[in-house]
Design a protein around this motif. Sequence first.
Motif, PDB file in Angstrom:
ATOM      1  N   PRO A  74     -53.834  25.500   8.994  1.00  0.00           N
ATOM      2  CA  PRO A  74     -53.239  24.754   7.885  1.00  0.00           C
ATOM      3  C   PRO A  74     -53.989  23.444   7.652  1.00  0.00           C
ATOM      4  O   PRO A  74     -54.385  22.767   8.604  1.00  0.00           O
ATOM      5  CB  PRO A  74     -51.818  24.451   8.366  1.00  0.00           C
ATOM      6  N   VAL A  75     -54.212  23.126   6.398  1.00  0.00           N
ATOM      7  CA  VAL A  75     -54.728  21.805   6.005  1.00  0.00           C
ATOM      8  C   VAL A  75     -53.716  21.302   4.980  1.00  0.00           C
ATOM      9  O   VAL A  75     -53.836  21.548   3.781  1.00  0.00           O
ATOM     10  CB  VAL A  75     -56.147  21.891   5.423  1.00  0.00           C
ATOM     11  N   ASP A  76     -52.698  20.593   5.472  1.00  0.00           N
ATOM     12  CA  ASP A  76     -51.479  20.440   4.676  1.00  0.00           C
ATOM     13  C   ASP A  76     -50.777  19.106   4.803  1.00  0.00           C
ATOM     14  O   ASP A  76     -49.649  18.945   4.336  1.00  0.00           O
ATOM     15  CB  ASP A  76     -50.494  21.550   5.064  1.00  0.00           C
ATOM     16  N   GLY A  77     -51.409  18.139   5.451  1.00  0.00           N
ATOM     17  CA  GLY A  77     -50.757  16.845   5.603  1.00  0.00           C
ATOM     18  C   GLY A  77     -49.505  16.871   6.450  1.00  0.00           C
ATOM     19  O   GLY A  77     -48.674  15.961   6.382  1.00  0.00           O
ATOM     20  N   GLY A  78     -49.360  17.916   7.257  1.00  0.00           N
ATOM     21  CA  GLY A  78     -48.197  18.024   8.149  1.00  0.00           C
ATOM     22  C   GLY A  78     -47.032  18.819   7.600  1.00  0.00           C
ATOM     23  O   GLY A  78     -46.001  18.954   8.252  1.00  0.00           O
ATOM     24  N   PHE A  79     -47.192  19.388   6.392  1.00  0.00           N
ATOM     25  CA  PHE A  79     -46.077  20.109   5.749  1.00  0.00           C
ATOM     26  C   PHE A  79     -45.536  21.221   6.642  1.00  0.00           C
ATOM     27  O   PHE A  79     -44.308  21.365   6.797  1.00  0.00           O
ATOM     28  CB  PHE A  79     -46.567  20.692   4.410  1.00  0.00           C
TER      29      PHE A  79
END
Length: 277
Positions: A266-271
Amino acid sequence: MDNSIKGKTVVITGAGGVLCSEFARHIASLGGKVALLNRTFSKVEKIAEELTLAGYIAKPYQVDVLDKATLKSVHEQVKKDLGPCDILINGAGGNQSEAITAVEYHELDIDEEIRSFFNLTQDAVQGVFNLNFIGTFLPTQEFVSDMVGRDGCCVLNVSSMSSYHPLTKVLGYSAAKAAVNNLTEWLAVHFSHVGIRVNALAPGFFATEQNKALLFDDEGNYTPRSKKIIGSTPMGRFGVPKDLLGTVEYLIDSEASGFVTGVVIPVDGGFNAYSGV
């Protein structure tokens, strides 16, 4: 640190899109020979011209990833132009409104005229599933044949945050991307004895020109759905395409990730890590 991408033939489907076009630019700058595949030829033609003028190696090709015969023809042309495929990035995909419900929850008093779960059409849901799942399967089946028994070859699939937790309303796309994750793991195991790594990237929520109208109102403020997304993203912002480039480079560089296969990053800002409380 030297990379193993230089001189490799890198095939990118959906290369005319916002994210994959940035992948192409970055990979070309690392010395990869980039084959730009896209259904709309004018988009990749423009990108290829840009990269060629910058001194890089890039060729555009028109193809529908659901058309097996055309994929085969394009594959042969890529081999003539750039050599056998070393790295495949399956970036083609997308959604359509007809595969999305109009509301998040089905209620007892729901308006029968709106698009509910019960009047989603088979054609719409199947169309989205085919584009994302079969549109990953067919190019893999075609281009991975070049990689068998050769060093430093890999596949990178493009998944989505909706593959982990299906987004409300977004039925067809979420199911298809979950299937892409499963396919990624299956392929990683299946090709592990012949030197081919298979991984995936799962972008979070990215603000691009394509989805600007969905995320911002006419005054540039967040829409109600955007506020929910940002509220569930610990880093408190949408991603931008450059946020993905380091992970893409890592996963396709066999010097950096040679023992990594079967993962979805995931590359998601922590989502994906956030429970909401």
